[in-house]
Write a protein that holds these residues in place. Structure first.
Motif, PDB file in Angstrom:
ATOM      1  N   MET A  32     -17.475   3.779   1.297  1.00 30.45           N
ATOM      2  CA  MET A  32     -16.827   2.474   1.392  1.00 30.45           C
ATOM      3  C   MET A  32     -17.728   1.394   0.799  1.00 30.45           C
ATOM      4  O   MET A  32     -17.260   0.473   0.132  1.00 30.45           O
ATOM      5  CB  MET A  32     -16.522   2.135   2.856  1.00 30.45           C
ATOM      6  N   ILE A 236       0.872  -0.848   9.653  1.00 28.77           N
ATOM      7  CA  ILE A 236      -0.327  -0.588   8.849  1.00 28.77           C
ATOM      8  C   ILE A 236      -0.108   0.553   7.853  1.00 28.77           C
ATOM      9  O   ILE A 236      -0.324   0.364   6.657  1.00 28.77           O
ATOM     10  CB  ILE A 236      -1.558  -0.388   9.760  1.00 28.77           C
ATOM     11  N   TYR A 242       1.969   5.078  -0.144  1.00 29.26           N
ATOM     12  CA  TYR A 242       1.903   5.410  -1.557  1.00 29.26           C
ATOM     13  C   TYR A 242       3.029   6.363  -1.973  1.00 29.26           C
ATOM     14  O   TYR A 242       3.732   6.136  -2.946  1.00 29.26           O
ATOM     15  CB  TYR A 242       0.552   6.058  -1.894  1.00 29.26           C
ATOM     16  N   ALA A 257      -0.161   0.073  -2.964  1.00 23.46           N
ATOM     17  CA  ALA A 257      -0.901   1.330  -3.101  1.00 23.46           C
ATOM     18  C   ALA A 257      -0.667   1.970  -4.459  1.00 23.46           C
ATOM     19  O   ALA A 257      -1.565   2.581  -5.034  1.00 23.46           O
ATOM     20  CB  ALA A 257      -0.509   2.299  -1.992  1.00 23.46           C
ATOM     21  N   ILE A 260      -2.863   0.230  -6.917  1.00 19.57           N
ATOM     22  CA  ILE A 260      -4.260   0.683  -6.767  1.00 19.57           C
ATOM     23  C   ILE A 260      -4.441   2.041  -7.440  1.00 19.57           C
ATOM     24  O   ILE A 260      -5.375   2.257  -8.201  1.00 19.57           O
ATOM     25  CB  ILE A 260      -4.647   0.761  -5.271  1.00 19.57           C
ATOM     26  N   ALA A 274     -10.961  -1.278  -7.074  1.00 23.08           N
ATOM     27  CA  ALA A 274     -11.812  -1.437  -5.878  1.00 23.08           C
ATOM     28  C   ALA A 274     -11.547  -2.781  -5.209  1.00 23.08           C
ATOM     29  O   ALA A 274     -11.453  -2.877  -3.983  1.00 23.08           O
ATOM     30  CB  ALA A 274     -13.279  -1.305  -6.268  1.00 23.08           C
ATOM     31  N   SER A 277      -8.259  -2.605  -3.417  1.00 24.90           N
ATOM     32  CA  SER A 277      -8.424  -1.819  -2.189  1.00 24.90           C
ATOM     33  C   SER A 277      -9.007  -2.677  -1.085  1.00 24.90           C
ATOM     34  O   SER A 277      -8.545  -2.629   0.056  1.00 24.90           O
ATOM     35  CB  SER A 277      -9.363  -0.640  -2.413  1.00 24.90           C
ATOM     36  N   LEU A 280      -6.605  -5.053   0.413  1.00 23.56           N
ATOM     37  CA  LEU A 280      -5.719  -4.362   1.361  1.00 23.56           C
ATOM     38  C   LEU A 280      -6.433  -4.131   2.692  1.00 23.56           C
ATOM     39  O   LEU A 280      -5.857  -4.337   3.771  1.00 23.56           O
ATOM     40  CB  LEU A 280      -5.258  -3.038   0.745  1.00 23.56           C
ATOM     41  N   ILE A 281      -7.708  -3.727   2.609  1.00 21.76           N
ATOM     42  CA  ILE A 281      -8.467  -3.494   3.848  1.00 21.76           C
ATOM     43  C   ILE A 281      -8.621  -4.797   4.629  1.00 21.76           C
ATOM     44  O   ILE A 281      -8.472  -4.822   5.850  1.00 21.76           O
ATOM     45  CB  ILE A 281      -9.839  -2.865   3.522  1.00 21.76           C
ATOM     46  N   MET A 284      -5.563  -5.510   6.526  1.00 20.41           N
ATOM     47  CA  MET A 284      -5.525  -4.698   7.752  1.00 20.41           C
ATOM     48  C   MET A 284      -6.371  -5.326   8.849  1.00 20.41           C
ATOM     49  O   MET A 284      -5.970  -5.395   9.999  1.00 20.41           O
ATOM     50  CB  MET A 284      -6.118  -3.301   7.498  1.00 20.41           C
ATOM     51  N   PHE A 285      -7.571  -5.757   8.455  1.00 11.79           N
ATOM     52  CA  PHE A 285      -8.472  -6.356   9.440  1.00 11.79           C
ATOM     53  C   PHE A 285      -7.807  -7.561  10.096  1.00 11.79           C
ATOM     54  O   PHE A 285      -7.892  -7.739  11.314  1.00 11.79           O
ATOM     55  CB  PHE A 285      -9.778  -6.801   8.776  1.00 11.79           C
ATOM     56  N   VAL A 288      -5.233  -6.329  12.561  1.00 16.96           N
ATOM     57  CA  VAL A 288      -5.854  -5.776  13.764  1.00 16.96           C
ATOM     58  C   VAL A 288      -6.450  -6.888  14.614  1.00 16.96           C
ATOM     59  O   VAL A 288      -6.342  -6.883  15.849  1.00 16.96           O
ATOM     60  CB  VAL A 288      -6.929  -4.725  13.382  1.00 16.96           C
TER      61      VAL A 288
END
Lengths: 303, 280
Positions: A32, A236, A242, A257, A260, A274, A277, A280-281, A284-285, A288
């Motif tokens: 990561m 999520i 994808y 996706a 990406i 990258a 990506s 996208l992460i 998500m954070f 959450v």
């Protein structure tokens, strides 16, 4: 009993914690981290990437073209989650209030598709939704029935049925995602409803509220943590989906996706992929964090 | 028939209301009809998936004679088996660590361990692709070593699930048993083997089944880590669906569905329907 302090039990701690932590660092944190570094890099040769600290990839990722795909993915995921909630809630209710004998089997019925291979399920849905598939034939039969009914009351019959295009469009993507993610929603809803104190529902009904009012005023607020969990668990993976848009979508239904993936296979622009990506992460954070903020507030209110 | 039972419907017997039953029936039909159609047409003596032309097993013969398909299935099962064994060991250790110890940065470790579960598959696939390219992981090794990259990727997203299951099982463990064992002279290892492990066993079985299915099911992460000579079953089916839909895919899919049902049946046999339902 309280937790043991690792300093007092150094050897068992090392024996237990060593392998999983090492694995996690080596095969998760490091990969990561490399992606994160790459998102600040640029292509200098066909297979050479220099990490220059540039923000160009992020700048490009926030251009309207990519931003609109991102928002579209979010909208599709939200719609899928909503449909799953509406369809899944009565199912979860039915499982909760089913007899002892039936409940495990109903649960199994929901879980078995969840255990079946995702690709096999998508493919199965595609055969049913295809041009000559059963979904189209069922619609055709309905159409012919309606046409026959019209002639029965003396009206002109409807024109002949032509199969509708069910696959390779946005509609197919939504149906496919609902199909895949429905069990994700039902299971947490069930576990929340199962914990509910039934005497509260009985009291509400006894005091004169109807079933609908009991549902909206008693059951839903009490099951809110389960609903929130179900929403997260569906939203999520749907956002990062994808396979479904790739196989069931048309040219205009690609989700984030798919964009990406293209950077890593066909377009071969790893730094840009990258950066996408990581956007996208980060999304998500945020989701959450919103969820834990909400559950933290609920816990505080309960105290 | 229960459907026409004369006994009055009690207020909370929602499941006995007709509209509720129709709803559940509809959802089950939505979930199962495509799979049943797929399975039925794998026996259909016709090139296309539409009209029933009579029973045949020729697509099974074809699928089993298709070397690359069989190889993909063997690869998938090998990876799933290896990934399950290592995930169960790592997951059990991780679950024990979080349950038993207090240590610095515990919150961070817990958070990072939950990440493989929530990070989108596509991002993890990308990370694995870049990682194995960057460290120049050897390719072209003899079987089964050539599957190592995929297996490593699978273990990374499987073992946190096992850790979660093990940890929640350990919450019901009575620590006094452990103390009693130690008081009576058992060593750390003996306590683990004779006291902790038996208590953990149901969660290990559940975790193993979970890891096995997750690994067998995975497409996206494998898609990024597999090479031309390391094709797994989902990757193979994907390319078959993509480029030429043949009834062979139906036959191969049916085999996999039956495998899943058989695995679930084993799980039921081991744990009982009720415990199984509660564990997941």
């Amino acid at each position: 009993m309280a937790l043991q302090d690792w300093r007092l039990h150094k050897r068992p701690f090392a024996a237990i914690a060593g392998a999983p932590i090492l694995w996690l660092v080596l095969f998760f944190v490091v990969p990561m981290g490399i992606v994160w570094l790459y998102s600040f890099g640029q292509n200098v040769g066909p297979a050479d990437i220099a990490i220059t600290g540039t923000l160009d990839n992020y700048k490009r990722a926030t251009e309207w073209l990519y931003l609109s795909i991102f928002f579209k993915s979010l909208a599709v995921a939200a719609l899928v989650t909503l449909i799953c909630l509406v369809v899944g809630f009565p199912v979860a209710m039915a499982i909760t209030f089913a007899s002892e004998k039936w409940r495990p089997w109903l649960l199994l019925g929901i879980m078995l598709p969840f255990w079946t291979n995702l690709l096999v399920r998508t493919y199965a849905l595609m055969t049913v939704m295809g041009g000559n598939g059963y979904a189209n034939r069922g619609l055709g039969a309905l159409w012919n029935g309606a046409s026959w009914l019209k002639t029965l009351v003396g009206l002109q019959p409807l024109e002949a049925w032509t199969p509708v295009q069910l696959l390779y469009n946005n509609f197919a993507v939504v149906v496919g995602l609902v199909y895949v993610h429905l069990p994700f929603m039902v299971l947490p809803l069930y576990s929340a409803l199962d914990r509910l104190d039934r005497s509260l529902i009985e009291a509400s009904l006894d005091l004169g509220a109807g079933h609908l009012r009991t549902l909206t005023r008693i059951v839903m607020p009490l099951a809110a943590p389960g609903i929130a969990a179900g929403v997260m668990i569906t939203l999520i993976p749907a956002l990062g989906a994808y396979l479904t848009p790739d196989l069931m979508g048309g040219t205009d239904s690609q989700m984030i996706a798919n964009v990406i993936e293209r950077q890593f296979k066909r377009a071969n622009d790893w730094p840009f992929g990258a950066a996408l990506s990581f956007l996208l992460i980060y999304a998500m954070f945020i989701l959450v964090a919103l969820q834990s903020l909400r559950s933290g507030r609920t816990a505080k209110e309960a105290r | 028939m229960a459907l026409f039972a004369r006994r009055a419907v009690a207020p909370l017997e929602y499941t006995r209301k007709t509209w509720m039953r129709l709803w559940v029936l509809g959802v089950m039909a939505f979930l199962y009809a495509p799979l049943l159609v797929l399975m039925a047409f794998s026996f259909n003596d016709s090139k296309r998936n539409v009209v029933w032309k009579g029973f045949t097993l020729k697509y099974y013969v074809k699928a089993l004679a298709n070397d690359s398909l069989v190889e993909a299935l063997v690869n998938s099962l090998t990876i799933a088996l290896l990934a399950t064994v290592i995930s169960v060991v790592l997951g059990a250790l991780a679950g024990l660590m979080l349950w038993r110890f207090r240590f610095p940065l515990k919150g961070t470790v817990e958070g990072v361990m939950a990440l493989p579960i929530i990070v989108p598959e596509i991002c993890m696939g990308v990370a694995m692709l870049i990682f194995f390219a960057k460290v120049q992981w050897p390719t072209g090794l003899p079987w089964p070593l050539n599957l190592s990259a995929i297996t490593i990727a699978h273990i990374t997203f499987c073992f946190p699930f096992v850790a979660m299951v093990v940890r929640s099982r350990m919450a019901s463990f009575n620590r006094e048993q452990e103390e009693a064992a130690k008081d009576l002279g058992a060593s750390e290892w003996q306590t683990f083997r004779d006291i902790l492990l038996p208590h953990m066993r149901p969660s290990l079985v559940a975790g193993a089944l979970l890891a096995f299915t997750l690994s067998l099911d995975d497409f996206v992460i494998t898609f990024f880590t597999s090479g031309p000579d390391t094709v797994t079953f989902p990757i193979k089916v994907y390319s078959m669906v993509r480029f030429s839909v043949t009834p062979e895919v139906n036959a191969a899919s049916t085999i996999l569905i039956i495998l899943t049902v058989a695995l679930t049946a084993v799980a039921l046999k081991l744990q009982g329907v009720k415990a199984f339902a509660e564990a997941h």
